[in-house]
Design an enzyme around this catalytic site. Sequence first.
Site, PDB file in Angstrom:
ATOM      1  N   LYS A 186     -10.679 -12.310  69.828  1.00 15.62           N
ATOM      2  CA  LYS A 186     -12.123 -11.401  69.392  1.00 15.62           C
ATOM      3  C   LYS A 186     -11.533 -10.360  68.926  1.00 15.62           C
ATOM      4  O   LYS A 186     -10.068  -9.754  69.120  1.00 15.62           O
ATOM      5  CB  LYS A 186     -12.334 -10.983  70.893  1.00 15.62           C
ATOM      6  CG  LYS A 186     -13.486  -9.706  70.660  1.00 15.62           C
ATOM      7  CD  LYS A 186     -13.766  -9.360  72.365  1.00 15.62           C
ATOM      8  CE  LYS A 186     -14.414  -7.561  72.238  1.00 15.62           C
ATOM      9  NZ  LYS A 186     -13.673  -6.775  72.823  1.00 15.62           N
ATOM     10  N   SER A 208     -14.907  -6.281  65.701  1.00 11.17           N
ATOM     11  CA  SER A 208     -15.136  -5.496  66.255  1.00 11.17           C
ATOM     12  C   SER A 208     -13.946  -4.309  66.556  1.00 11.17           C
ATOM     13  O   SER A 208     -13.200  -5.345  66.374  1.00 11.17           O
ATOM     14  CB  SER A 208     -15.371  -6.072  67.784  1.00 11.17           C
ATOM     15  OG  SER A 208     -14.876  -5.806  69.023  1.00 11.17           O
ATOM     16  N   HIS A 210     -13.547  -2.817  69.301  1.00 11.46           N
ATOM     17  CA  HIS A 210     -13.580  -2.372  70.681  1.00 11.46           C
ATOM     18  C   HIS A 210     -13.850  -1.595  71.184  1.00 11.46           C
ATOM     19  O   HIS A 210     -12.457  -0.812  71.853  1.00 11.46           O
ATOM     20  CB  HIS A 210     -12.046  -3.068  70.858  1.00 11.46           C
ATOM     21  CG  HIS A 210     -11.241  -2.866  72.445  1.00 11.46           C
ATOM     22  ND1 HIS A 210     -10.820  -4.422  72.308  1.00 11.46           N
ATOM     23  CD2 HIS A 210     -11.762  -2.637  73.558  1.00 11.46           C
ATOM     24  CE1 HIS A 210     -10.946  -4.385  73.839  1.00 11.46           C
ATOM     25  NE2 HIS A 210     -11.657  -3.788  74.627  1.00 11.46           N
ATOM     26  N   GLY A 242     -21.262  -0.906  69.764  1.00  9.45           N
ATOM     27  CA  GLY A 242     -22.543   0.530  69.278  1.00  9.45           C
ATOM     28  C   GLY A 242     -24.246  -1.185  68.971  1.00  9.45           C
ATOM     29  O   GLY A 242     -24.802   0.138  68.342  1.00  9.45           O
ATOM     30  N   ILE A 243     -24.274  -1.850  68.962  1.00  7.12           N
ATOM     31  CA  ILE A 243     -25.801  -2.420  68.945  1.00  7.12           C
ATOM     32  C   ILE A 243     -26.500  -2.596  70.869  1.00  7.12           C
ATOM     33  O   ILE A 243     -25.768  -3.046  71.216  1.00  7.12           O
ATOM     34  CB  ILE A 243     -25.555  -4.388  69.132  1.00  7.12           C
ATOM     35  CG1 ILE A 243     -24.736  -4.493  67.397  1.00  7.12           C
ATOM     36  CG2 ILE A 243     -27.015  -4.731  68.851  1.00  7.12           C
ATOM     37  CD1 ILE A 243     -24.190  -5.699  67.141  1.00  7.12           C
ATOM     38  N   ARG A 264     -21.142  -1.540  76.484  1.00  4.01           N
ATOM     39  CA  ARG A 264     -21.684   0.076  76.996  1.00  4.01           C
ATOM     40  C   ARG A 264     -22.830  -0.165  77.406  1.00  4.01           C
ATOM     41  O   ARG A 264     -23.532   0.197  78.257  1.00  4.01           O
ATOM     42  CB  ARG A 264     -20.840   1.129  76.103  1.00  4.01           C
ATOM     43  CG  ARG A 264     -19.430   0.599  76.002  1.00  4.01           C
ATOM     44  CD  ARG A 264     -18.910   2.185  75.555  1.00  4.01           C
ATOM     45  NE  ARG A 264     -19.367   1.029  73.727  1.00  4.01           N
ATOM     46  CZ  ARG A 264     -19.619   2.679  72.611  1.00  4.01           C
ATOM     47  NH1 ARG A 264     -19.754   3.889  72.484  1.00  4.01           N
ATOM     48  NH2 ARG A 264     -19.969   1.838  71.118  1.00  4.01           N
TER      49      ARG A 264
HETATM   50  C1  LIG Z   1     -15.892  -0.971  80.483  1.00  2.68           C
HETATM   51  C2  LIG Z   1     -15.381  -1.885  79.473  1.00  2.68           C
HETATM   52  C3  LIG Z   1     -14.632  -2.151  79.751  1.00  2.68           C
HETATM   53  C4  LIG Z   1     -13.837  -3.467  78.497  1.00  2.68           C
HETATM   54  N1  LIG Z   1     -13.620  -4.682  79.060  1.00  2.68           N
HETATM   55  C5  LIG Z   1     -12.981  -5.422  77.974  1.00  2.68           C
HETATM   56  C6  LIG Z   1     -11.942  -6.449  78.377  1.00  2.68           C
HETATM   57  O1  LIG Z   1     -11.182  -6.858  79.299  1.00  2.68           O
HETATM   58  N2  LIG Z   1     -11.458  -7.461  77.111  1.00  2.68           N
HETATM   59  C7  LIG Z   1     -12.458  -7.102  76.139  1.00  2.68           C
HETATM   60  O2  LIG Z   1     -11.774  -7.720  74.666  1.00  2.68           O
HETATM   61  N3  LIG Z   1     -13.020  -6.071  75.635  1.00  2.68           N
HETATM   62  C8  LIG Z   1     -13.129  -5.252  76.553  1.00  2.68           C
HETATM   63  N4  LIG Z   1     -14.101  -3.836  76.701  1.00  2.68           N
HETATM   64  C9  LIG Z   1     -14.920  -3.735  74.239  1.00  2.68           C
HETATM   65  C10 LIG Z   1     -16.048  -4.715  75.006  1.00  2.68           C
HETATM   66  O3  LIG Z   1     -15.713  -5.982  75.123  1.00  2.68           O
HETATM   67  C11 LIG Z   1     -17.042  -4.195  73.141  1.00  2.68           C
HETATM   68  O4  LIG Z   1     -16.116  -4.744  72.352  1.00  2.68           O
HETATM   69  C12 LIG Z   1     -16.896  -3.154  72.976  1.00  2.68           C
HETATM   70  O5  LIG Z   1     -17.535  -2.331  74.329  1.00  2.68           O
HETATM   71  C13 LIG Z   1     -17.595  -3.086  71.983  1.00  2.68           C
HETATM   72  O6  LIG Z   1     -18.810  -2.909  72.375  1.00  2.68           O
HETATM   73  P1  LIG Z   1     -20.465  -1.799  72.852  1.00  2.68           P
HETATM   74  O7  LIG Z   1     -19.466  -0.725  71.936  1.00  2.68           O
HETATM   75  O8  LIG Z   1     -21.588  -2.426  72.601  1.00  2.68           O
HETATM   76  O9  LIG Z   1     -19.636  -1.386  73.754  1.00  2.68           O
HETATM   77  C14 LIG Z   1     -14.477  -3.804  77.276  1.00  2.68           C
HETATM   78  C15 LIG Z   1     -15.046  -2.569  76.909  1.00  2.68           C
HETATM   79  C16 LIG Z   1     -15.096  -0.992  78.737  1.00  2.68           C
HETATM   80  C17 LIG Z   1     -16.495  -0.497  77.593  1.00  2.68           C
END
Ligand SMILES: Cc1cc2nc3c(=O)[nH]c(=O)nc-3n(C[C@H](O)[C@H](O)[C@H](O)COP(=O)(O)O)c2cc1C
Length: 313
Positions: A186, A208, A210, A242-243, A264
């Site tokens: 990832k 990603s 992240h 962002g999805i 999120r």
């Molecule tokens: C509160 C929170 C905790 C997260 N913890 C992890 C984690 O432990 N391991 C990981 O690979 N990504 C973690 N992420 C990242 C998410 O998996 C994801 O890659 C990132 O939020 C982008 O997706 P989004 O825009 O839909 O939020 C975390 C994100 C958030 C918001």
Amino acid sequence: MLVPSVSLCYIEEKERRVLFMEQITVSGDSNRITGEYFEQIAIELRQLDCVPPDTSMELFGKHFETPVMMSPLSHLKPLESGVPGMTAMAMGAVLSGSVMWAGMGDEAELEDILSTGAETIKIIKPYADRDLLYRRMSHAKDSGALAVGVDIDHAFGDCLGYPMKPLSFGELAELTRAAGLPFVVKGVLSIQDAEKCVQAGAAGIVVSHHHGIIRSAVPPLFLLPSIKKAVGRELKIFVDCGIDNGLNAFKALALGADAISLGRAVMPVLNESGPEGLSRYVKSVTDELKQAMYRTASPDLNHIDPSVVHILN
Ligand SMILES: Cc1cc2nc3c(=O)[nH]c(=O)nc-3n(C[C@H](O)[C@H](O)[C@H](O)COP(=O)(O)O)c2cc1C
């Protein structure tokens, strides 16, 4: 603007074990750039000869109702009912026939998640303490995880007091050999890393940034078509960042993703309406995706013609 360093960590203080909205608002400009890129992608219509689409997918030998998955999150607060946040998320994944992903949580958390019956991909941090990384990986295998992997982008600084360290290609290859499960990398955000993941024996990658681990990150969907071309026949390609709706999910799938994850976006839903609400949300995202597939004559996930989407400007 407050911008986290490359050691972006979700929890700097225990009291912030809430929805983490504070951190989410300080992720620099990458989320904005990514959001604007989504808006540049437009969908054409092919409504003659279209058939009701099938959104189900096979992944690592299992069947799922939807390609809309949970992102690996961590340290979510418990629901009012007392159910731990990540367990509730897993329950929502089971109810919606979706893949669960687990982030940094400990072994007890993963066991709780798996006890819900959720098919779960466990993502482990690139701990500088490689023994810890390997212990977490064999625990995931012994506990019945669907797949395991590492978020290679979280490799600098430390998180919750755990120092991180970038993986070398050799270490990645050794991890994929030792995993005993499909291995997912990832945080891939270049063709170079994607190709190294193939050479290292990975079964999947998550394209990603992240949610903004670095400022000015390239939007995952910008790179997706070239990553798909380079490695799409060799491994599964997942996308997040962002999805939060079915049309953005469709754009990602059309541009080369095998499945997508919601990060999120699920947190407030989970907090307000628990696993059932989360399941309704995943189903509504899937329904919107299905509508887009129907209107573009895309009969199933393996037959979405990339030329149905257009990048404007
Ligand atoms: C509160 C929170 C905790 C997260 N913890 C992890 C984690 O432990 N391991 C990981 O690979 N990504 C973690 N992420 C990242 C998410 O998996 C994801 O890659 C990132 O939020 C982008 O997706 P989004 O825009 O839909 O939020 C975390 C994100 C958030 C918001």
